[in-house]
Design a protein around this motif. Structure first.
Motif: not given
Length: 501
Positions: A371-374, A376-377, A384-385, A394-402
């Motif tokens: 929960d907290s990791q999400l 944070t991402w 990042f922006m 930003v894109v890299a983090n999107l792939f952390e979330i996916i």
RNA sequence: GGUCCUGUGGCCGAGUGGCUAGGCAGAGCUCUGCAAAAGCUUCCACAGCGGUUCGAAUCCGCUCGGGACCUCCA
């Protein structure tokens, strides 16, 4: 966190502070519509579209001005005054304005394909001849311009002498030293008109065969290369504005000359923040006409160019560009584009699924770590922006979330692993960053609804076949659809879904 | 010739002096009638040589390689 922008002028990241918040003025050098836009052109327009979108998100009221150069410049100054647009027009047997119209339409079409927002104002050079002439008159009156044979030049040496004392020498943006340039600038023919070889044209006398020509105090002619941007930026954004953008290759001489012209007229540096995107390379070389390695956007979308093994959709190209930071070079290759295509598909499939879900606020997380990791991402996306538009991160983090989204979808985790509020937050922020800020939209072909109906029917038939254990039929449906680019997936709960590849 | 940038794993690309970038590709596993997809795990790295430092892909120097601008150029 405050927004930081890398300022080419100071060569460092600076906190962005608009002159008149919440208003922001941004000028970006647009295309010369003497030909079709190519992949290289896509980069600045997508880069600054994202800058525009992010500034709007930040709450600024942005006036985004992006010009269209339709007046044509001479290609080889002095040697043979040659109007790019007029020359091409004769070749294609079109009137100059007809040619301009054609390529302007194509350019707008490409911008739309990329889902670029239209600028607030899109002024044309031919529509601002009067403003350009007025500006030139002012430069002459102040002693920084001189007429010679119906042409007008900017006195770079005088400007440099005077403005060096004001800490704004000629070359301030590109880091050039005028004395060195005086030694190294290539000798061109017919330069006797100019006082110094570094001087540049403000107005050029039109030779007899020149089609595009306007009346001026110095006779019939056409404006020099740099004056249009100075005139139009001043007209629509004022004597000083916030951001000036463009490709790195415009830093010198174009932006340098712009600074000189505007400073003489308005007595101040025209823009406070100068942003320059780097080049797209192909096999390590900058894409450009002189290298003969240009891939036009229409060729890219259609896949008909020797360098291309397939077609790439506008969103794939946009995503490809956003996967890198705008200040670095970006190397084109089929392999890289294909990687972007697949990555984008994975991202958008997960995103669209998540978007369609409804979550209940208030529930607790059974997996507080996740929960907290999400959270944070998601929170890092804006950070990042803020750091000079680092869309790559930003894109890299999107792939952390996916993966978490897909885990929920495939029931590898249950919805209560994460708090309902968190899921809602993820949903909201992904929509904000993917659609609003990165400007990525779901690509759908024409007649999609009908096609959906047909595929639904086939999926039904396949389901029946599977129930009867008629795998020959079910495989036939699945395999043939796959060949057509429609992929069927058997979901965990026995249902079927499909995606268009 | 002048000015400047750059060299990250098979490919594309982030990166702060000490902590896994990410994507695509490859390998294994789970799931599955078989697949695909997805999830999990995993392999592969910082051009070379010196230096600074307790510690450097990250700072400095040199070497080699690539590129941009100096001319129209996104």
């Amino acid at each position: 966190m405050p927004l930081k922008i890398y300022n080419s002028l100071t060569r460092q990241k600076e906190v962005f502070e608009p002159l008149n918040a919440p208003y922001v003025g941004m000028y970006v050098c647009g295309p010369t519509v003497s030909g079709e836009s190519h992949l290289g052109h896509a980069r600045p327009f997508i880069t600054f579209d994202v800058v525009y979108r992010f500034l709007l998100y930040k709450g600024y009221k942005v006036r985004y001005v992006r010009n269209i150069t339709d007046a044509g410049h001479f290609e080889e100054e002095g040697k043979q005054a040659e109007d790019k647009i007029a020359t091409k027009a004769i070749l294609e047997k079109l009137e100059p304005m007809e040619l301009v119209q054609k390529y302007t339409h194509l350019y707008h079409w490409a911008m739309e394909q990329f889902n670029n927002m239209p600028p607030s104002i899109e002024p044309t050079a031919t529509g601002h001849i009067v403003e350009q002439i007025e500006m030139i008159k002012k430069i002459i009156a102040d002693g920084y311009g001189y007429e010679a044979n119906g042409s007008v030049y900017f006195d770079v040496v005088k400007y440099n002498d005077d403005y060096s004392k004001k800490n704004q020498p000629y070359g301030i943006l590109s880091g050039r030293n005028l004395d060195e340039q005086l030694d190294t600038t290539r000798e061109l023919e017919n330069q006797e008109e100019k006082k110094n070889k570094v001087d540049f044209a403000l107005w050029k006398k039109a030779p007899a065969e020149h089609i595009m020509r306007w009346q001026s105090p110095w006779g019939e002619g056409f404006p020099g290369w740099h004056i249009e941007c100075s005139a139009m930026a001043t007209k629509y954004l004022g004597k000083q504005f916030d951001i000036h953008g463009g490709g790195m290759d415009l830093q010198f001489p174009h932006h340098e000359c712009e600074i000189a012209q505007s400073t003489v007229c308005n007595h101040q540096m025209p823009a406070r923040y100068w942003m320059h995107n780097n080049m797209i390379t192909i096999n390590g070389r900058k894409m450009g006409k002189s290298y003969n390695n240009v891939i036009k956007l229409s060729e890219l979308f259609a896949g008909n160019h020797p360098e291309l093994t397939q077609a790439y959709s506008p969103m794939t190209v946009r995503f490809f560009i956003l996967q890198s930071q705008y200040r670095g070079t970006l190397d084109f290759s089929n392999e890289a584009l294909q990687a972007s295509e697949k990555a984008l598909r994975r991202l958008m499939e997960a995103y669209e699924w998540l978007k369609a879900q409804s979550f209940t606020a208030g529930s607790n997380a059974s997996d507080p770590v996740l929960d907290s990791q999400l959270k944070t991402w998601v929170n890092e996306l804006e950070t990042f922006m803020d750091d000079d538009m680092n869309t790559a991160k930003v894109v890299a983090n999107l792939f952390e979330i996916i993966p978490s989204v897909n885990s929920l979808k495939d029931k590898h985790i249950t919805a209560d692993a994460v708090a309902g509020d968190t899921w809602i937050f993820v949903q909201k922020q992904l929509e904000l960053f993917i659609e609003q800020i990165l400007g990525i939209k779901v690509e759908q072909g024409a007649n999609r609804q009908q096609l959906n109906g047909v595929v639904d029917l086939l999926v039904e038939i396949r389901k029946d076949a599977k129930t009867r254990k008629d795998f020959a039929t079910s495989d036939k449906i699945r395999n043939q659809l796959a060949e057509m680019g429609i992929q069927i997936k058997d979901e965990k709960d026995g249902s079927m879904s499909y995606t268009f590849i």
